[in-house]
Scaffold this motif. Structure first.
Motif, PDB file in Angstrom:
ATOM      1  N   TYR A   1       7.667 114.049  26.451  1.00  0.00           N
ATOM      2  CA  TYR A   1       6.256 114.318  26.738  1.00  0.00           C
ATOM      3  C   TYR A   1       5.863 115.720  26.289  1.00  0.00           C
TER       4      TYR A   1
ATOM      5  N   ARG B   1       5.188 115.531  22.680  1.00  0.00           N
ATOM      6  CA  ARG B   1       3.888 114.906  22.424  1.00  0.00           C
ATOM      7  C   ARG B   1       2.752 115.907  22.648  1.00  0.00           C
TER       8      ARG B   1
ATOM      9  N   ALA C   1      -0.225 114.743  28.604  1.00  0.00           N
ATOM     10  CA  ALA C   1       1.179 114.875  28.221  1.00  0.00           C
ATOM     11  C   ALA C   1       1.804 116.120  28.846  1.00  0.00           C
TER      12      ALA C   1
ATOM     13  N   ARG D   1       2.611 115.207  32.388  1.00  0.00           N
ATOM     14  CA  ARG D   1       3.754 114.294  32.482  1.00  0.00           C
ATOM     15  C   ARG D   1       5.065 114.990  32.088  1.00  0.00           C
TER      16      ARG D   1
ATOM     17  N   VAL E   1       9.674 105.471  27.495  1.00  0.00           N
ATOM     18  CA  VAL E   1       9.493 106.664  26.669  1.00  0.00           C
ATOM     19  C   VAL E   1      10.792 107.043  25.958  1.00  0.00           C
TER      20      VAL E   1
END
Length: 691
Positions: free
Chosen positions: A284, A287, A354, A357, A483
């Motif tokens: 994450y 990202r 993101a 997270r 993920v």
């Protein structure tokens, strides 16, 4: 008075008998539905049965209590006994935000929240504490004036058209935002129960709202809300008690859920240290960096992403790849933003998500922590602690004074026979609200334990079907994705929206599907009961308060009642159209409406009731200043609007979140009223001396 006492007692006992008969009949209905489910009744029929019978039951009460009498339409004839007015007020108060989203806020934010999210416990304390302000400051004094609407107070106290007009406009603005959230909740529940599209679900539930409030006004709404409170109370207490018994061995959830807090704390420590969870957080974080890089030049990044996906689709087709892989790539291509401005807005939102997270526990705070950060830690930890604590207090303040200012809530206390009954009604309201609010923190803890213990660590191929079913209702409600690609669900890979925690509790806990239908019916009752009161407030403001009037008698005519009904219909349709766009989570919309109500009404009501020197001109200026600063801050600090304008995230004053903008608007209103009243007083004294 003594001649009427026996009649009043007989009437009260008749009401008690009707209530007991309804409770008994509803219990029998639940038992029959449970038996039918065990006998093979399909789940696809259980939801529609609950929806249809709920709406029809409320409609029958609305038709039975219909009235064209102005006194009945506006204030239910001022004949509602305190206990029943307390039940109706509690149902009016326990909206979709309280029933559907409050436990979700506690699940996502813990008790005290973080620097970026106020704690869920602030909602419980703020909303409950607001009733103390209502009972001590506002409701009894307004009831003594024998008014019909809140703007009536401004006309009586300050005279002139502008104070009433601004109060009516404020009532429309606050109530409309509030009712959009309720109708969104109605659509959410109706679509889940019946399987129809979200927009059709809104229309199905809207029919129930209109049948209750359109025909009989406050009289019909009151008795409908009494029944709705019984439904939502049972719908809340049964699953939370069942879940507590399943986990702890006792159905008294508010008393025993503390046992699970220690277990959750231990599991949180394990999840924070887990290598698999760390891998999810790392992905994450990558990202978030990728989105930040795209935002350097959104137009070029959008062109590059389109070219990459086009090349990927061509390669898949040329290599004879599976059709599902080609379709997935095409969906990714179609999901790209249409232009650079939309890309900036979407990628800014995705980047912030993101980053959240990428934090431990998927961005959720430790559930039982006091506040984020440390009061004696590093400078960054101290700043986080202060921001978390300040946002908690700011939100609690806005909810408390907003509760004491909401027009649809204050109007409920006009329906009691006397001022003493109004005070008793507030006490009953507080009791009935507390029955729900004491269970909300317990439900959040029990659900979090169920997720950590039952879902986390499961194989993606073995996930329960209700996850996909809820994702079809609204993809924003739940997100589950592998993920790190290990085929095992990590805690950081699942996101549950605040609006589905309560509604999904029966399925999450493995309860019979009849309980799911009951919970949905309770959420529907909560949303419909509040929507009824809000729509009535809006229509009355539009057709009773806003038009110029010459005397009270001119306002209380049957023609005006008829016009109010058609205004109610028009507002309901507009609110349904707005709700269909799913503008925000229920609890965010409701919290913002509380800030607006607090800034608009609280300074004016308090100074008007307790300060004789307050002038009409000062109140008008104070209301404009309060709501103006509140709206300005909401716009300047809104993450979505800042992304749309191309501004960097931030813009906060003292770190206060925009939903608590009333924290600035309320003091501005008080200061403006005091200053203008002082100037008006000086001008009046100067004029007296000169004359």
């Amino acid at each position: 008075m003594s001649d009427n006492a026996p009649i009043a007692r007989r009437h009260l006992w008749r009401l008690h008998r009707h209530l007991l008969l309804f409770v008994a009949g509803f219990a029998v209905f639940l038992l029959l539905m449970a038996w039918a489910e065990r006998a093979g009744l399909p789940r696809g029929l259980i939801g529609p049965i609950f929806l249809f019978l709920s709406v029809m039951m409320y409609a029958v009460i609305g038709i039975y209590a219909r009235s064209g009498d102005p006194e009945d339409f506006y204030v239910a004839g001022r004949r509602i006994p305190p206990m029943y007015n307390g039940m109706a007020t509690a149902a009016d108060w326990i909206s979709a935000a309280s029933f559907i989203s409050l436990s979700g806020a506690l699940y996502l934010q813990g008790f005290s929240g973080t620097a970026s999210q106020p704690g869920g416990l602030a909602y419980v304390l703020g909303w409950t504490g607001g009733f103390c302000l209502v009972g001590l400051l506002i409701a009894p004094r307004l009831r003594a004036m024998r008014l019909y609407t809140v703007p009536d107070f401004f006309a009586l106290r300050f005279g002139g058209h502008w104070p009433r007009l601004l109060a009516a406009a404020g009532a429309v603005m606050c109530s409309f935002m509030y009712v959009v959230a309720q109708i969104y909740g109605v659509g959410l529940i109706a679509s889940r129960l019946t399987g129809v599209q979200f927009e059709i679900g809104i229309l199905l539930g809207l029919g129930g709202v209109l049948l209750c409030s359109f025909l009989g006004g406050m009289r019909a709404v009151t008795w409908t809300q009494v029944v709705q409170y019984v439904v939502l109370l049972l719908a809340f207490m049964i699953p939370v008690s069942w879940l507590a018994y399943k986990q702890v061995g006792s159905p008294l959830a508010p008393l025993v859920y503390g046992e699970q807090l220690g277990k959750i704390d231990s599991m949180e420590r394990e999840l924070i240290a887990s290598p698999a969870e760390r891998e999810v957080r790392r992905i994450y974080a990558e990202r978030a960096r990728d989105y930040a890089e795209r935002l350097r030049d959104p137009a070029a990044a959008l062109t590059r992403e389109r070219a990459l996906l086009d090349e990927r689709i061509r390669a898949l087709r040329a290599g004879g790849a599976d059709f599902s892989l080609v379709m997935r790539a095409q969906r990714e291509r179609a999901a790209l933003p249409p232009d650079a401005a939309a890309a900036r807005e979407q990628w800014s939102r995705d980047m912030l998500q993101a980053r959240e997270r990428a934090k431990p526990l998927g961005g959720l705070p430790r559930h039982s922590q006091a506040f984020a950060g440390k009061p004696d830690g590093t400078p960054a930890e101290r700043a986080e602690f202060n921001a978390s604590r300040l946002n908690f207090l700011a939100l609690m303040f806005c909810l408390m004074v907003g509760t004491a200012s909401l027009p649809h809530l204050l109007t409920r206390f006009y329906t009691t026979p006397s001022v003493a009954d109004t005070r008793r009604s507030v006490a009953w309201s507080l009791l009935f609200v507390a029955l729900i609010y004491l269970g909300a923190p317990a439900l959040a803890v029990l659900v979090k334990y169920e997720v950590m213990q039952g879902l986390v660590g499961s194989s993606f191929s073995d996930l329960p079907s209700w996850i996909a079913q809820w994702a079809r209702v609204d993809p924003g409600l739940i997100s589950v994705q592998d993920v790190n690609g290990d085929g095992i669900l990590q805690f950081g890979e699942i996101y549950l929206g605040a609006d589905m925690i309560m509604l999904a509790t029966p399925e999450l806990g493995g309860l019979p599907y009849v309980v799911s239908g009951l919970v949905a019916a309770g959420g529907l009752a909560a949303a419909l009961s509040t929507a009824d009161g809000l729509l009535l407030t809006i229509s009355n403001a539009l057709m009773y308060d806003m038009p110029p009037r010459h005397g009270q008698a001119a306002a209380l005519t049957e023609n005006r009642v008829i016009l109010s009904k058609f205004a109610l219909l028009a507002v309901a349709m507009v609110a349904a159209a707005v709700a269909a766009f799913k503008p925000a989570e229920i609890i965010s919309l409701v919290t913002a409406s509380f800030s607006l109500a607090a800034a608009t009404f609280f300074p004016a009501l308090v100074t008007g009731l307790f300060w004789r020197r307050a002038t009409g001109r000062a109140v008008v200026a104070g209301m404009i200043a309060g709501v103006g600063i509140t709206l300005l801050y909401m716009l300047l600090a809104s993450p979505a609007l800042r992304a749309w304008w191309g501004l960097a995230p931030g813009g906060l004053w003292w770190g206060i979140h925009p939903v608590s903008a009333g924290f600035f608007g309320v003091p501005a209103g008080f200061v403006t009223i005091a200053l203008v009243s002082w100037l008006d007083g000086r001008a009046a004294r100067r004029q007296e001396r000169s004359s």
